[in-house]
Design an enzyme around this catalytic site. Structure first.
Site, PDB file in Angstrom:
ATOM      1  N   CYS A 107       7.072   6.930  -1.046  1.00 37.15           N
ATOM      2  CA  CYS A 107       7.821   6.432  -2.210  1.00 37.15           C
ATOM      3  C   CYS A 107       7.324   7.085  -3.490  1.00 37.15           C
ATOM      4  CB  CYS A 107       7.743   4.912  -2.290  1.00 37.15           C
ATOM      5  SG  CYS A 107       6.056   4.298  -2.373  1.00 37.15           S
ATOM      6  N   TYR A 158       0.469   1.762   7.975  1.00 35.48           N
ATOM      7  CA  TYR A 158       1.121   1.056   6.854  1.00 35.48           C
ATOM      8  C   TYR A 158       2.449   0.470   7.353  1.00 35.48           C
ATOM      9  CZ  TYR A 158      -1.946   4.388   4.410  1.00 35.48           C
ATOM     10  OH  TYR A 158      -2.998   5.159   4.001  1.00 35.48           O
ATOM     11  N   GLU A 179      -1.554  -2.451   9.618  1.00 33.36           N
ATOM     12  CA  GLU A 179      -1.142  -2.951   8.301  1.00 33.36           C
ATOM     13  C   GLU A 179      -2.240  -3.881   7.793  1.00 33.36           C
ATOM     14  OE1 GLU A 179       1.532  -3.121   5.984  1.00 33.36           O
ATOM     15  OE2 GLU A 179       0.311  -4.699   5.101  1.00 33.36           O
TER      16      GLU A 179
HETATM   17  N1  SAH Z   1       6.592   0.737   6.748  1.00 33.72           N
HETATM   18  C1  SAH Z   1       6.888  -0.532   6.157  1.00 33.72           C
HETATM   19  C2  SAH Z   1       6.026  -0.882   4.937  1.00 33.72           C
HETATM   20  C3  SAH Z   1       5.819   0.189   3.916  1.00 33.72           C
HETATM   21  S1  SAH Z   1       5.124  -0.361   2.388  1.00 33.72           S
HETATM   22  C4  SAH Z   1       8.358  -0.632   5.804  1.00 33.72           C
HETATM   23  O1  SAH Z   1       9.057   0.370   5.730  1.00 33.72           O
HETATM   24  O2  SAH Z   1       8.847  -1.751   5.614  1.00 33.72           O
HETATM   25  C5  SAH Z   1       3.448  -0.021   2.543  1.00 33.72           C
HETATM   26  C6  SAH Z   1       2.686  -1.064   3.338  1.00 33.72           C
HETATM   27  O3  SAH Z   1       1.329  -0.624   3.399  1.00 33.72           O
HETATM   28  C7  SAH Z   1       2.641  -2.453   2.744  1.00 33.72           C
HETATM   29  O4  SAH Z   1       3.050  -3.366   3.751  1.00 33.72           O
HETATM   30  C8  SAH Z   1       1.160  -2.674   2.385  1.00 33.72           C
HETATM   31  O5  SAH Z   1       0.733  -4.000   2.577  1.00 33.72           O
HETATM   32  C9  SAH Z   1       0.467  -1.751   3.344  1.00 33.72           C
HETATM   33  N2  SAH Z   1      -0.862  -1.226   2.976  1.00 33.72           N
HETATM   34  C10 SAH Z   1      -1.356  -0.934   1.748  1.00 33.72           C
HETATM   35  N3  SAH Z   1      -2.567  -0.376   1.842  1.00 33.72           N
HETATM   36  C11 SAH Z   1      -2.867  -0.284   3.165  1.00 33.72           C
HETATM   37  C12 SAH Z   1      -3.981   0.239   3.900  1.00 33.72           C
HETATM   38  N4  SAH Z   1      -5.022   0.781   3.276  1.00 33.72           N
HETATM   39  N5  SAH Z   1      -3.935   0.190   5.250  1.00 33.72           N
HETATM   40  C13 SAH Z   1      -2.857  -0.343   5.897  1.00 33.72           C
HETATM   41  N6  SAH Z   1      -1.793  -0.859   5.247  1.00 33.72           N
HETATM   42  C14 SAH Z   1      -1.784  -0.821   3.898  1.00 33.72           C
END
Ligand code: SAH
Length: 456
Positions: free
Chosen positions: A413, A317, A338
């Site tokens: 979160c 993620y 991601e």
């Molecule tokens: N670590 C990053 C983003 C966290 S938010 C930061 O701190 O900026 C969570 C992220 O997970 C988002 O970018 C969203 O697009 C992504 N996401 C949601 N579901 C997902 C999945 N099943 N696999 C991979 N990424 C995912």
């Protein structure tokens, strides 16, 4: 009417508030039956009127406060205060931090059944106001002029305001300026019921460390009348603007952004720094909204990962690679995953921007990509997850349990899904050593946590 319920609609009763709900309402219990009453604070005694009775809970209205909480603060009764998304504004910052820390403790014990984990005092902000670097504001029309602000709760009426207390002044100013320019040029606001009109939302994002501003206009139509003049005026009146983007959302939907995005002026991205790492941020990518606390959170993730320079790290993620690149400063190799392709493009660009050659990024669902890597013989020494509110997919947690990284750093979160997932990992051979709550969203009920787990 169900006669077994201890209250009836329109009853006036005296209560003592025990807790707060997830959206900041006070909770009072009448013979175990919970009543949710907006504006009540734990410890307060009050007279309330029961206005709605459901099977498992009721809703009440605060009529008279007999005893005030020491954490209650007076707030101005303007619309901006009422509708600005600040559910905890009537609680002093000290009280907010206490409430959030308690919430984390309770949830980890109740849902996670984690008894002997070390939960640190929450890390708050020195100045818990005007911290957000981004706003997405709906646009409407009233008395022939454009209005932009907040939806009144449970309604589609937009309250015009430039007073958001949690957004950075540069962001507030940008939204208001763009609204005024659109108004002057006679560009119409989108009207939900008739599905007519042009401008739906104005979005502004600001790089606090670089002073760069991005404006995104979200419209129903592909064309905007007076487009050139609009761009010219934005550039003239907002000297910090570096990027103006147009996003078209022609559907009848509550989703803000549409599928088509094109650049109207300037760069496709704006830049910002977290610590020493520079990031390019494009219109559609997720980027943390509180730059000050993001640094605090990422420093904690890095501390928990405790890298020596030899490790292979997976960052699930990963968004635009923010945590990945933070970790890459200290790791042998980092792999980020991601689901949003544009975010991965940004992540790659960000690695190059910082001259980092030890970070690779892949598009896909973490629960699909990471099991595939594992089957191909690729495992991590340290695994970092930072999932959306719904938490990690069960398939990902199972892969972690099989892969057996020495450490898992879980950035969350949502304490409830964090607790659920920590329990699964504990049952799979991990031990939660520490949890650090961080207040990324002062004045709101949201709370972020960073947890460290070790393979036992
Ligand atoms: N670590 C990053 C983003 C966290 S938010 C930061 O701190 O900026 C969570 C992220 O997970 C988002 O970018 C969203 O697009 C992504 N996401 C949601 N579901 C997902 C999945 N099943 N696999 C991979 N990424 C995912």
């Amino acid at each position: 009417m169900n006669r077994t319920l201890p209250v009836t609609k329109n009853d006036y009763i005296d209560v003592v508030f025990e807790d707060l709900t997830h959206d900041g309402a006070g909770v009072a219990k009448i013979d175990g039956y919970p009543l949710f009453i907006p504006n009540g604070l734990p410890g307060e005694k009050a007279k309330v009127k029961v206005i709605k009775v459901n099977k498992s809970y009721g809703i009440g209205k605060l009529i008279e406060l007999y005893e005030k909480s020491p954490y209650r603060v007076e707030i101005a009764k303007s619309d901006a205060h009422k509708y600005g998304g600040c559910q905890l504004e009537h609680i002093s910052y000290e009280g907010q931090l206490k409430y959030k820390e308690n919430q984390v403790r309770q949830v980890l014990t109740r849902i996670g059944k984690l008894e002997d984990v070390k939960i640190h005092p929450i890390l708050g902000m020195d100045n818990p106001w005007h911290y957000r670097n981004k706003a997405q504001v709906p646009v409407g029309e009233k008395d022939g002029k454009l209005v932009a602000g907040f939806f009144k709760p449970r309604s589609h009426e937009i309250v015009d305001t430039n007073e958001s207390l949690i957004q950075l002044p540069e962001v507030n100013e940008a939204v208001q300026m763009v609204k005024d320019i659109c108004s002057e040029l006679g560009i119409s606001a989108y009207h939900e019921e008739s599905h007519k009109g042009v401008i739906r939302h104005i979005m502004a994002r600001y790089g606090k460390q670089t002073g760069e501003l991005m404006v995104v206009l979200i419209t129903r139509t592909t064309d905007i009348s007076h487009k050139n003049k609009l761009v010219e005026e934005i550039v003239a009146r907002l000297p910090k603007v570096k990027s103006i983007v147009h996003n078209v959302n022609s559907k009848r939907t509550n989703v803000i952004l549409g599928e088509k995005t094109n650049l109207l002026w300037g760069n496709e991205v704006i830049y910002d720094y977290i610590g020493n790492v520079k990031f390019a941020i494009s219109a559609l990518s997720f980027y943390q909204v509180n730059p000050v606390q993001t640094k605090v959170l990422y420093d904690k993730a890095l501390e928990y990962a405790n890298l020596s320079g030899e490790e292979t790290v997976i960052d699930a993620y990963c968004g635009i690679g923010t945590i990945s690149l933070f970790l890459a400063q200290k790791a042998r190799k980092v792999f980020g995953v991601e689901v949003v392709p544009e975010a991965i493009e940004d992540a790659k660009r960000n690695a190059a921007l910082n001259g980092m050659t030890n970070a690779d990024f892949a598009v896909g669902e973490a629960e699909v990509v990471i099991p595939k890597w594992y089957k191909e013989g690729n495992a991590a020494d340290v695994l970092v997850v930072d999932p959306p509110r719904k938490g990690c997919d069960e398939a990902l947690l199972q892969t972690i349990i099989e892969m057996k990284p020495k450490k898992v750093v879980y950035v969350s979160c949502n304490p409830a899904t964090l607790a659920r997932d920590l329990r699964i990992l504990e049952d799979g051979g991990y031990k939660t050593l520490e949890v650090q709550p961080v207040d990324m969203f002062p004045q709101t009920t949201h709370v972020e946590c960073c947890a460290l787990l070790k393979k036992i």
